[in-house]
Enzyme design. Sequence first.
Site, PDB file in Angstrom:
ATOM      1  N   ASP A 252      11.686   1.865 -26.149  1.00 16.72           N
ATOM      2  CA  ASP A 252      12.444   2.005 -24.906  1.00 16.72           C
ATOM      3  C   ASP A 252      13.932   1.758 -25.132  1.00 16.72           C
ATOM      4  O   ASP A 252      14.557   0.929 -24.458  1.00 16.72           O
ATOM      5  CB  ASP A 252      11.915   1.043 -23.837  1.00 16.72           C
ATOM      6  CG  ASP A 252      10.458   1.291 -23.489  1.00 16.72           C
ATOM      7  OD1 ASP A 252      10.008   2.444 -23.616  1.00 16.72           O
ATOM      8  OD2 ASP A 252       9.777   0.334 -23.095  1.00 16.72           O
TER       9      ASP A 252
ATOM     10  N   GLU B   8       9.716   9.443 -16.039  1.00 23.33           N
ATOM     11  CA  GLU B   8      10.018   8.015 -15.988  1.00 23.33           C
ATOM     12  C   GLU B   8      11.083   7.728 -17.047  1.00 23.33           C
ATOM     13  O   GLU B   8      11.523   8.624 -17.765  1.00 23.33           O
ATOM     14  CB  GLU B   8       8.778   7.154 -16.206  1.00 23.33           C
ATOM     15  CG  GLU B   8       8.095   7.341 -17.540  1.00 23.33           C
ATOM     16  CD  GLU B   8       6.852   6.473 -17.681  1.00 23.33           C
ATOM     17  OE1 GLU B   8       6.720   5.812 -18.733  1.00 23.33           O
ATOM     18  OE2 GLU B   8       6.003   6.475 -16.767  1.00 23.33           O
TER      19      GLU B   8
END
Length: 506
Positions: free
Chosen positions: A35, A191
């Site tokens: 991430d 997302e």
Amino acid sequence: MLLAVLPALAGAQVWQSDRGDGTYANPPLYADYPDPDIIRVGQDFYFITTTFANVPGLTIMTSRDLVNWRFVGHVIDRLEGLPQYDLKDGGAYRKGIFAPSLRYRDGVFYIAVTPVGEKTRIYRSKDIRGPWEMNRISEAAFDPGLFFDTDGSAYIMTSVGSDGTNTLLSLDRDLRTVTDKRVVYYNKGAEGSKLVKRGDTYYMFNAIPRRLGMTVSRAKSLFGPWETHDQIDDKTGGHQGAIVDLPDGTDYGFVMVDAGAVGRMTNISPVFWKDGWPVWGTPDAPGRVPTTATKPIRGKAVTVLPASDDFSGRPLGLQWQWNHNPVASGWSLTERPGYLRLRAGQAPALWSARNTLLQKGQGPFSRGTVAIDTTHIATGDQCGFGTFGKYNGHIAVGRGRDGRLTLTMRVIEDLADTQKTDVRIDAQPISAKRLFLRTDMDFKTDRASVAYSVDGRDWRTLGGDFPLAFDWRTGTFQGQQYALFCYNPDAKGGWMDVDSFTLSGR
């Protein structure tokens, strides 16, 4: 000290991305740094990454060329908000800190992050090393994408892949109050939103996890209308990331890729522009993250993240994290200078043991070797070294009721609601008071093995090899890690003194 029979300790990655000839190979870091969010402030790049239930949380690194990185520090000293962060009620595996967003405005660094089950937090500091001040806003923005417009106004873009709605939160100047909330776009499965601005155009990068792909959308206003192009995917380089500008005004891409048992790694890539859209790769090889390429910025020194440790430093090295919140009285670097002391707290099994000390496994192959003093391991203790994650293969040193030391080799597989334990070798007697334990992880084959030695030279593999895996549905939601542990199923026991940890390649 036991260091004399071990290789010289050095802070070294087993993988070297910088080839020393002006080129680099992907990934810059062959380990689980998922991430990613990367920004540039002046000549310095900063990289922040997910840390889940590991403590300290929110790791930040810095670089001058996007290839050679060093640790800056961690933002969160202790996880709060759930009793599971103290390894109660099954623990907080697959919870904790996900997908932080890092930005800089007017001399202040800001981080937006939404711990699982909590409202979004805003951290701020004038120094990237901290200390950090924190406030919460009224929304729980999933994978928040913090953004400052050219006039300094603040926003968060958020999207949950299950509904695909990109929702824009407008914030007050101090990032404490949500002043507006509206859906500005629908992108099915999106997302991990990240916003950047180039000229008068806004670009929004979204991960599409269901197909491990990434899209980029553009608009003249944050409120739309947006138009979208597909970008890359895990077959061509990755599925979650964005772009960062270099000092010369060009752009480079960063993107996360699912890479098997080692976890989710971050690649970097040249980016060029065509018809107002960023294109990953080069004009000669568009739409693909290169395996090797010219360094984004040449002439910077080769640096490596620390890994090996003789435990003479204060405090604990930045390469280490605890499995959930540690018990302060259960470990020490000062009770026996030059050693890490791990005391055996009460726990039924490794999965629920406090003060398990972790470090990321590195690929493509890495070997971790620890030198330990077993003198104070007590009856019932299980103290040792091995892997931690979906598969927990390790050697545990114990002591029987007759006072003799024993070695046990287990492989524990984490399942959705329980763990499956395979005891390969049970309580094998051993007489050595000083012992060496070794763990090998091969991320090309996703297999591992453990071994022991009484002198650091002659090794015996124990229990055969075992699998390594990454599984976001179970396990730790992380790549396989090295783990030092010490617990006792019946009561508080003795302790294990760790003299050194050495990381090496083949």
